[in-house]
Design a protein around this motif. Sequence first.
Motif, short mmCIF file in Angstrom:
data_model
loop_
_atom_site.label_atom_id
_atom_site.label_comp_id
_atom_site.label_asym_id
_atom_site.label_seq_id
_atom_site.Cartn_x
_atom_site.Cartn_y
_atom_site.Cartn_z
N VAL A 7 0.83 -1.21 0.00
CA VAL A 7 0.00 0.00 0.00
C VAL A 7 0.86 1.26 0.00
O VAL A 7 1.69 1.46 0.89
CB VAL A 7 -0.94 0.01 1.23
N GLY A 8 0.63 2.11 -0.98
CA GLY A 8 1.30 3.40 -1.03
C GLY A 8 0.66 4.38 -0.05
O GLY A 8 -0.56 4.42 0.09
N THR A 9 1.49 5.15 0.64
CA THR A 9 1.00 6.14 1.60
C THR A 9 1.58 7.51 1.24
O THR A 9 2.51 7.61 0.45
CB THR A 9 1.41 5.77 3.04
N PRO A 10 1.05 8.61 1.80
CA PRO A 10 1.52 9.95 1.45
C PRO A 10 3.00 10.16 1.73
O PRO A 10 3.56 9.57 2.66
CB PRO A 10 0.66 10.86 2.34
N ILE A 11 3.65 11.02 0.92
CA ILE A 11 5.05 11.36 1.14
C ILE A 11 5.18 12.62 1.99
O ILE A 11 6.30 13.03 2.32
CB ILE A 11 5.81 11.54 -0.19
N GLY A 12 4.07 13.21 2.34
CA GLY A 12 4.09 14.42 3.16
C GLY A 12 2.68 14.86 3.53
O GLY A 12 2.27 14.81 4.68
N ASN A 13 1.94 15.27 2.52
CA ASN A 13 0.58 15.75 2.73
C ASN A 13 -0.37 14.58 2.92
O ASN A 13 -0.55 13.75 2.02
CB ASN A 13 0.14 16.58 1.51
N LEU A 14 -0.99 14.50 4.10
CA LEU A 14 -1.86 13.36 4.42
C LEU A 14 -3.07 13.27 3.51
O LEU A 14 -3.70 12.21 3.40
CB LEU A 14 -2.30 13.43 5.88
N TYR A 55 8.04 -3.87 10.73
CA TYR A 55 8.73 -4.65 9.70
C TYR A 55 9.77 -3.72 9.07
O TYR A 55 9.43 -2.79 8.34
CB TYR A 55 7.76 -5.15 8.63
N HIS A 56 11.04 -3.93 9.40
CA HIS A 56 12.08 -3.02 8.93
C HIS A 56 13.36 -3.79 8.64
O HIS A 56 13.41 -5.03 8.78
CB HIS A 56 12.33 -1.90 9.95
N GLU A 57 14.41 -3.08 8.27
CA GLU A 57 15.67 -3.69 7.82
C GLU A 57 16.27 -4.62 8.85
O GLU A 57 16.87 -5.63 8.52
CB GLU A 57 16.67 -2.57 7.47
N SER A 81 5.36 1.67 3.97
CA SER A 81 6.61 2.28 4.43
C SER A 81 6.26 3.55 5.19
O SER A 81 5.08 3.92 5.29
CB SER A 81 7.52 2.59 3.24
N ASP A 82 7.27 4.21 5.74
CA ASP A 82 7.00 5.45 6.46
C ASP A 82 6.37 6.50 5.56
O ASP A 82 5.57 7.32 6.02
CB ASP A 82 8.29 6.01 7.07
N ALA A 83 6.75 6.50 4.29
CA ALA A 83 6.21 7.47 3.34
C ALA A 83 6.40 6.95 1.92
O ALA A 83 7.44 6.40 1.59
CB ALA A 83 6.92 8.82 3.49
N GLY A 84 5.37 7.09 1.11
CA GLY A 84 5.48 6.70 -0.29
C GLY A 84 5.20 5.23 -0.53
O GLY A 84 4.41 4.60 0.18
N LEU A 85 5.87 4.67 -1.53
CA LEU A 85 5.63 3.29 -1.93
C LEU A 85 6.54 2.33 -1.16
O LEU A 85 7.74 2.56 -1.08
CB LEU A 85 5.89 3.12 -3.42
N PRO A 86 5.99 1.25 -0.59
CA PRO A 86 6.84 0.26 0.06
C PRO A 86 7.74 -0.43 -0.97
O PRO A 86 7.42 -0.45 -2.16
CB PRO A 86 5.83 -0.73 0.66
N LEU A 87 8.87 -0.93 -0.50
CA LEU A 87 9.87 -1.64 -1.31
C LEU A 87 10.80 -0.73 -2.09
O LEU A 87 11.84 -1.17 -2.56
CB LEU A 87 9.26 -2.66 -2.29
N ILE A 88 10.46 0.55 -2.27
CA ILE A 88 11.32 1.45 -3.04
C ILE A 88 12.36 2.03 -2.09
O ILE A 88 12.06 2.89 -1.27
CB ILE A 88 10.51 2.57 -3.72
N SER A 89 13.60 1.53 -2.18
CA SER A 89 14.69 1.85 -1.23
C SER A 89 14.31 1.45 0.19
O SER A 89 14.79 2.06 1.15
CB SER A 89 15.05 3.35 -1.29
N ASP A 90 13.45 0.48 0.32
CA ASP A 90 13.03 -0.04 1.63
C ASP A 90 12.92 -1.56 1.53
O ASP A 90 12.73 -2.10 0.43
CB ASP A 90 11.67 0.54 2.04
N ASN A 113 5.09 8.76 -4.85
CA ASN A 113 6.50 8.39 -4.80
C ASN A 113 7.33 9.66 -4.89
O ASN A 113 7.14 10.47 -5.81
CB ASN A 113 6.84 7.44 -5.95
N ALA A 114 8.27 9.84 -3.98
CA ALA A 114 9.04 11.09 -3.91
C ALA A 114 9.91 11.30 -5.15
O ALA A 114 10.01 12.41 -5.67
CB ALA A 114 9.90 11.10 -2.65
N ALA A 115 10.57 10.24 -5.62
CA ALA A 115 11.48 10.38 -6.76
C ALA A 115 10.74 10.83 -8.01
O ALA A 115 11.17 11.75 -8.72
CB ALA A 115 12.21 9.06 -7.01
N LEU A 116 9.61 10.19 -8.30
CA LEU A 116 8.85 10.56 -9.50
C LEU A 116 8.19 11.92 -9.35
O LEU A 116 8.06 12.67 -10.33
CB LEU A 116 7.81 9.48 -9.81
#
Length: 278
Positions: A7-14, A55-57, A81-90, A113-116
């Motif tokens: 599940v993707g979650t917000p990168i800042g703005n809820l 669930y973390h590193e 993940s804490d923010a954005g898409l899970p699995l991307i650098s996580d 996703n922050a990068a995109l």
Amino acid sequence: MSTLYLVGTPIGNLEDMTFRAVRIMQEVDIIACEDTRVTGKLTHHYNIKTPLKSYHEHNKDRMTEVLVAMLKEGKSIALVSDAGLPLISDPGYELVNAVRDVGLTVITVPGPNAALTALMTSGLSSYSFLFNGFLPRKESEKYAKLNELMQQPHSILLYESPYRIKDTLMTIAKVDAERKVALARELTKRYEQVVTAPVNDLLTRLENDIPLKGEFVIVIDGQYEVKNVEQWWDALTINDHVNHYIAEGQSSKDAIKQVSVDRNMKKRDVYNSFHIQD
């Protein structure tokens, strides 16, 4: 049927949470997340009562077995993940593989996703790009990776912390001081900032125009035409080049390795030049 939802979650703005993501997180039996305190703020905001599990590193090997066992019992799980898409650098791909190995279902619920997001607002080419996440911390390894990436005809997407952003920009400038770079920080938040300029210009604006606060996304323009870029070490002999890195505190072994990367030479040839005297 038990399912693992990514599940993707917000990168800042809820407010960037999707209706589907909220529903899934309400319906599953467990939400697996990096930091229960961070995800707890999100679930509290949307009145999601589902229990949270870390669930973390550092616990992913043990928790992968635990979560797969829960799925085999018929439960459903949302991985965030804490923010954005899970699995991307996580972490998370190990869990996806383990779930598929036992014949259970994995479903993606996309989101920000922050990068995109940074690429979209950078003004740099978005037709082709390479995502590399976080760079190595060691300077010689960072330079080698950037030197490799910046020869590509693609925009480069990187993540960086506010504590290392200046050093990383300086390393980018060593490769190509005129390369256009975008810095994006506080994306989707109140003080969102995206600045695109030659890397040397960005270095002069750090701390004043560009505060060292918040996580950064770096977008580096691709090298779309072959050009001869003058290197800072062009006027040095091989021995002087090695001694430069030694003076910076590197061992002779590491200095020789770095010079071989800089000059695209075999390490043995640099070694022989440095150690074998006429």
